[in-house]
Design an enzyme around this catalytic site. Structure first.
Site, PDB file in Angstrom:
ATOM      1  N   LEU A  16       0.816  -1.216   0.000  1.00  0.00           N
ATOM      2  CA  LEU A  16       0.000   0.000   0.000  1.00  0.00           C
ATOM      3  C   LEU A  16       0.850   1.266   0.000  1.00  0.00           C
ATOM      4  O   LEU A  16       0.401   2.317  -0.442  1.00  0.00           O
ATOM      5  CB  LEU A  16      -0.928   0.019   1.222  1.00  0.00           C
ATOM      6  CG  LEU A  16      -1.952  -1.094   1.318  1.00  0.00           C
ATOM      7  CD1 LEU A  16      -2.691  -1.034   2.655  1.00  0.00           C
ATOM      8  CD2 LEU A  16      -2.925  -1.030   0.156  1.00  0.00           C
ATOM      9  N   GLY A  17       2.070   1.147   0.522  1.00  0.00           N
ATOM     10  CA  GLY A  17       2.938   2.319   0.574  1.00  0.00           C
ATOM     11  C   GLY A  17       4.309   1.974   1.101  1.00  0.00           C
ATOM     12  O   GLY A  17       4.476   1.008   1.844  1.00  0.00           O
ATOM     13  N   GLY A  19       7.760   3.601   3.017  1.00  0.00           N
ATOM     14  CA  GLY A  19       8.249   4.708   3.834  1.00  0.00           C
ATOM     15  C   GLY A  19       9.717   4.525   4.145  1.00  0.00           C
ATOM     16  O   GLY A  19      10.328   3.526   3.762  1.00  0.00           O
ATOM     17  N   VAL A  24       4.078  -0.690   4.072  1.00  0.00           N
ATOM     18  CA  VAL A  24       2.762  -1.070   4.591  1.00  0.00           C
ATOM     19  C   VAL A  24       2.063  -1.914   3.544  1.00  0.00           C
ATOM     20  O   VAL A  24       1.980  -1.536   2.373  1.00  0.00           O
ATOM     21  CB  VAL A  24       1.916   0.174   4.947  1.00  0.00           C
ATOM     22  CG1 VAL A  24       0.541  -0.255   5.438  1.00  0.00           C
ATOM     23  CG2 VAL A  24       2.627   1.013   6.004  1.00  0.00           C
ATOM     24  N   LYS A  39       2.484  -3.154   8.746  1.00  0.00           N
ATOM     25  CA  LYS A  39       3.707  -2.389   8.542  1.00  0.00           C
ATOM     26  C   LYS A  39       4.888  -3.299   8.807  1.00  0.00           C
ATOM     27  O   LYS A  39       5.054  -3.811   9.914  1.00  0.00           O
ATOM     28  CB  LYS A  39       3.745  -1.170   9.464  1.00  0.00           C
ATOM     29  CG  LYS A  39       4.933  -0.263   9.222  1.00  0.00           C
ATOM     30  CD  LYS A  39       4.817   1.009  10.051  1.00  0.00           C
ATOM     31  CE  LYS A  39       5.943   1.969   9.763  1.00  0.00           C
ATOM     32  NZ  LYS A  39       5.812   3.203  10.573  1.00  0.00           N
ATOM     33  N   ASP A 137       4.511  14.049  13.284  1.00  0.00           N
ATOM     34  CA  ASP A 137       4.542  13.941  11.821  1.00  0.00           C
ATOM     35  C   ASP A 137       3.129  14.028  11.243  1.00  0.00           C
ATOM     36  O   ASP A 137       2.755  13.246  10.377  1.00  0.00           O
ATOM     37  CB  ASP A 137       5.219  12.625  11.406  1.00  0.00           C
ATOM     38  CG  ASP A 137       5.672  12.632   9.950  1.00  0.00           C
ATOM     39  OD1 ASP A 137       5.828  13.724   9.374  1.00  0.00           O
ATOM     40  OD2 ASP A 137       5.856  11.536   9.389  1.00  0.00           O
TER      41      ASP A 137
END
Length: 186
Positions: A16-17, A19, A24, A39, A137
Protein backbone atom coordinates in the site's frame (compact mmCIF):
# COMPACT_ATOMS: atom_id res chain seq x y z
CA UNK A 1 8.32 -16.43 15.44
CA UNK A 2 9.49 -18.14 12.27
CA UNK A 3 8.43 -16.69 8.89
CA UNK A 4 6.30 -19.78 8.22
CA UNK A 5 4.09 -18.90 11.24
CA UNK A 6 3.63 -15.37 9.88
CA UNK A 7 2.63 -16.55 6.40
CA UNK A 8 0.30 -19.17 7.90
CA UNK A 9 -1.42 -16.37 9.81
CA UNK A 10 -1.52 -13.59 7.19
CA UNK A 11 -1.69 -13.60 3.40
CA UNK A 12 0.02 -10.52 2.01
CA UNK A 13 -1.87 -9.08 -0.99
CA UNK A 14 -0.21 -5.85 -2.13
CA UNK A 15 2.04 -3.05 -0.99
CA UNK A 16 0.00 0.00 0.00
CA UNK A 17 2.94 2.32 0.57
CA UNK A 18 6.65 2.60 1.14
CA UNK A 19 8.25 4.71 3.83
CA UNK A 20 11.68 5.44 5.19
CA UNK A 21 11.39 2.84 7.95
CA UNK A 22 9.11 0.24 6.43
CA UNK A 23 6.49 -0.78 3.92
CA UNK A 24 2.76 -1.07 4.59
CA UNK A 25 0.95 -4.04 3.10
CA UNK A 26 -2.67 -5.00 2.64
CA UNK A 27 -3.00 -8.44 4.19
CA UNK A 28 -5.77 -10.88 5.02
CA UNK A 29 -5.92 -12.81 8.27
CA UNK A 30 -6.16 -16.41 7.07
CA UNK A 31 -8.35 -17.66 9.94
CA UNK A 32 -11.01 -14.93 9.66
CA UNK A 33 -10.68 -13.38 6.21
CA UNK A 34 -10.37 -9.95 7.87
CA UNK A 35 -8.38 -7.35 5.91
CA UNK A 36 -5.66 -5.54 7.82
CA UNK A 37 -2.74 -3.21 7.17
CA UNK A 38 0.67 -4.61 8.10
CA UNK A 39 3.71 -2.39 8.54
CA UNK A 40 6.85 -4.42 7.85
CA UNK A 41 10.08 -3.06 9.34
CA UNK A 42 13.54 -4.57 9.17
CA UNK A 43 15.96 -4.09 12.04
CA UNK A 44 18.63 -3.70 9.37
CA UNK A 45 17.46 -0.10 8.81
CA UNK A 46 16.60 0.87 12.40
CA UNK A 47 17.13 -0.20 15.96
CA UNK A 48 14.78 -2.41 17.92
CA UNK A 49 14.38 0.49 20.35
CA UNK A 50 12.96 2.69 17.56
CA UNK A 51 10.43 0.01 16.64
CA UNK A 52 9.52 -0.49 20.29
CA UNK A 53 9.03 3.29 20.67
CA UNK A 54 6.45 3.22 17.85
CA UNK A 55 4.78 0.12 19.30
CA UNK A 56 4.70 1.72 22.76
CA UNK A 57 3.04 4.85 21.38
CA UNK A 58 0.45 2.79 19.49
CA UNK A 59 -0.34 0.68 22.54
CA UNK A 60 -0.68 3.74 24.73
CA UNK A 61 -3.19 5.24 22.26
CA UNK A 62 -5.89 2.77 23.24
CA UNK A 63 -9.05 2.90 21.16
CA UNK A 64 -10.06 6.18 19.58
CA UNK A 65 -12.17 6.49 16.42
CA UNK A 66 -9.71 8.92 14.83
CA UNK A 67 -6.48 7.09 15.61
CA UNK A 68 -5.29 4.02 13.68
CA UNK A 69 -5.41 1.00 15.99
CA UNK A 70 -2.65 -1.53 16.60
CA UNK A 71 -3.95 -5.11 16.59
CA UNK A 72 -0.74 -7.01 17.29
CA UNK A 73 3.04 -7.03 16.83
CA UNK A 74 4.88 -10.01 15.39
CA UNK A 75 8.66 -10.39 15.50
CA UNK A 76 10.04 -12.63 12.75
CA UNK A 77 13.41 -14.29 13.24
CA UNK A 78 16.19 -14.02 10.65
CA UNK A 79 16.21 -16.78 8.07
CA UNK A 80 17.65 -17.62 4.65
CA UNK A 81 15.29 -15.08 3.03
CA UNK A 82 16.11 -12.18 5.40
CA UNK A 83 19.26 -11.87 7.47
CA UNK A 84 17.77 -9.46 10.04
CA UNK A 85 14.91 -9.66 12.49
CA UNK A 86 11.74 -8.05 11.18
CA UNK A 87 8.84 -6.46 13.04
CA UNK A 88 5.32 -6.70 11.62
CA UNK A 89 2.83 -4.23 13.08
CA UNK A 90 -0.68 -5.46 12.30
CA UNK A 91 -2.99 -2.46 12.16
CA UNK A 92 -6.64 -1.73 11.58
CA UNK A 93 -7.17 -1.17 7.85
CA UNK A 94 -8.51 2.21 6.79
CA UNK A 95 -9.61 1.34 3.27
CA UNK A 96 -10.61 4.83 2.11
CA UNK A 97 -7.13 5.96 1.09
CA UNK A 98 -5.07 8.87 2.22
CA UNK A 99 -6.12 12.49 2.54
CA UNK A 100 -3.35 13.59 0.20
CA UNK A 101 -4.35 11.11 -2.54
CA UNK A 102 -8.00 12.14 -2.29
CA UNK A 103 -7.10 15.80 -2.45
CA UNK A 104 -5.06 15.21 -5.62
CA UNK A 105 -7.72 13.03 -7.30
CA UNK A 106 -10.86 14.93 -6.22
CA UNK A 107 -9.61 18.49 -5.94
CA UNK A 108 -10.24 20.93 -3.13
CA UNK A 109 -12.47 19.93 -0.23
CA UNK A 110 -15.57 21.94 0.59
CA UNK A 111 -15.28 24.12 3.66
CA UNK A 112 -17.82 21.93 5.45
CA UNK A 113 -15.87 18.71 4.70
CA UNK A 114 -12.50 20.27 5.51
CA UNK A 115 -13.89 21.53 8.81
CA UNK A 116 -15.26 18.09 9.73
CA UNK A 117 -11.94 16.41 8.89
CA UNK A 118 -9.90 18.94 10.86
CA UNK A 119 -12.19 18.51 13.87
CA UNK A 120 -11.51 14.78 13.76
CA UNK A 121 -7.75 15.35 13.46
CA UNK A 122 -7.90 17.82 16.36
CA UNK A 123 -9.80 15.25 18.47
CA UNK A 124 -7.14 12.66 17.63
CA UNK A 125 -4.30 15.00 18.57
CA UNK A 126 -6.05 15.98 21.81
CA UNK A 127 -6.49 12.27 22.64
CA UNK A 128 -2.83 11.56 21.91
CA UNK A 129 -1.65 14.48 24.02
CA UNK A 130 -3.92 13.43 26.89
CA UNK A 131 -2.13 10.08 26.81
CA UNK A 132 1.33 11.66 26.72
CA UNK A 133 1.99 10.94 23.05
CA UNK A 134 3.40 13.51 20.63
CA UNK A 135 2.94 12.33 17.01
CA UNK A 136 5.51 14.72 15.45
CA UNK A 137 4.54 13.94 11.82
CA UNK A 138 0.99 15.18 11.21
CA UNK A 139 0.62 15.69 7.46
CA UNK A 140 -1.94 14.75 4.77
CA UNK A 141 -0.09 11.49 4.01
CA UNK A 142 -0.59 10.39 7.63
CA UNK A 143 -4.33 11.01 7.66
CA UNK A 144 -6.47 8.30 6.09
CA UNK A 145 -10.16 7.73 5.48
CA UNK A 146 -11.85 4.72 7.10
CA UNK A 147 -13.86 4.03 3.93
CA UNK A 148 -14.10 5.32 0.37
CA UNK A 149 -17.55 6.78 1.09
CA UNK A 150 -17.97 10.58 0.96
CA UNK A 151 -17.88 12.01 4.48
CA UNK A 152 -15.96 9.05 5.88
CA UNK A 153 -14.26 9.46 9.25
CA UNK A 154 -10.51 10.05 9.19
CA UNK A 155 -7.74 8.48 11.25
CA UNK A 156 -4.26 9.65 12.16
CA UNK A 157 -1.68 6.95 11.37
CA UNK A 158 2.10 6.35 11.29
CA UNK A 159 3.63 6.70 14.72
CA UNK A 160 7.19 6.08 13.51
CA UNK A 161 8.45 9.42 14.84
CA UNK A 162 6.12 9.64 17.86
CA UNK A 163 7.50 10.09 21.33
CA UNK A 164 6.02 9.20 24.69
CA UNK A 165 6.38 11.87 27.34
CA UNK A 166 7.17 11.23 30.96
CA UNK A 167 4.09 11.58 33.17
CA UNK A 168 5.04 15.06 34.49
CA UNK A 169 5.56 16.34 30.91
CA UNK A 170 2.30 14.76 29.69
CA UNK A 171 0.32 16.77 32.25
CA UNK A 172 1.69 19.99 30.75
CA UNK A 173 0.71 18.95 27.22
CA UNK A 174 -2.75 17.84 28.37
CA UNK A 175 -3.35 21.22 29.97
CA UNK A 176 -2.85 20.58 33.68
CA UNK A 177 -2.57 24.22 34.82
CA UNK A 178 -0.94 23.40 38.16
CA UNK A 179 1.85 21.46 36.40
CA UNK A 180 2.18 24.22 33.82
CA UNK A 181 2.70 26.85 36.54
CA UNK A 182 5.24 24.67 38.31
CA UNK A 183 7.18 23.92 35.13
CA UNK A 184 7.05 27.49 33.77
CA UNK A 185 9.29 28.73 36.59
CA UNK A 186 12.27 26.92 35.04
Amino acid sequence: MPRSALTARYEFKKCLGKGGFGDVWLAVEVATGKKVAVKKMSLENQSRAMVEQEVGALRRCGNHPNVGRLIEVLWVKPDAQNQCTEAYLVLELASGGGMFERLVSEGAYTEKLASAMMQQVARAIYHLHSRGIIHRDIKPENIVFETAEPGSEVQVIDFGTAIILEEKDAKVVAGDRKSTRLNSSH
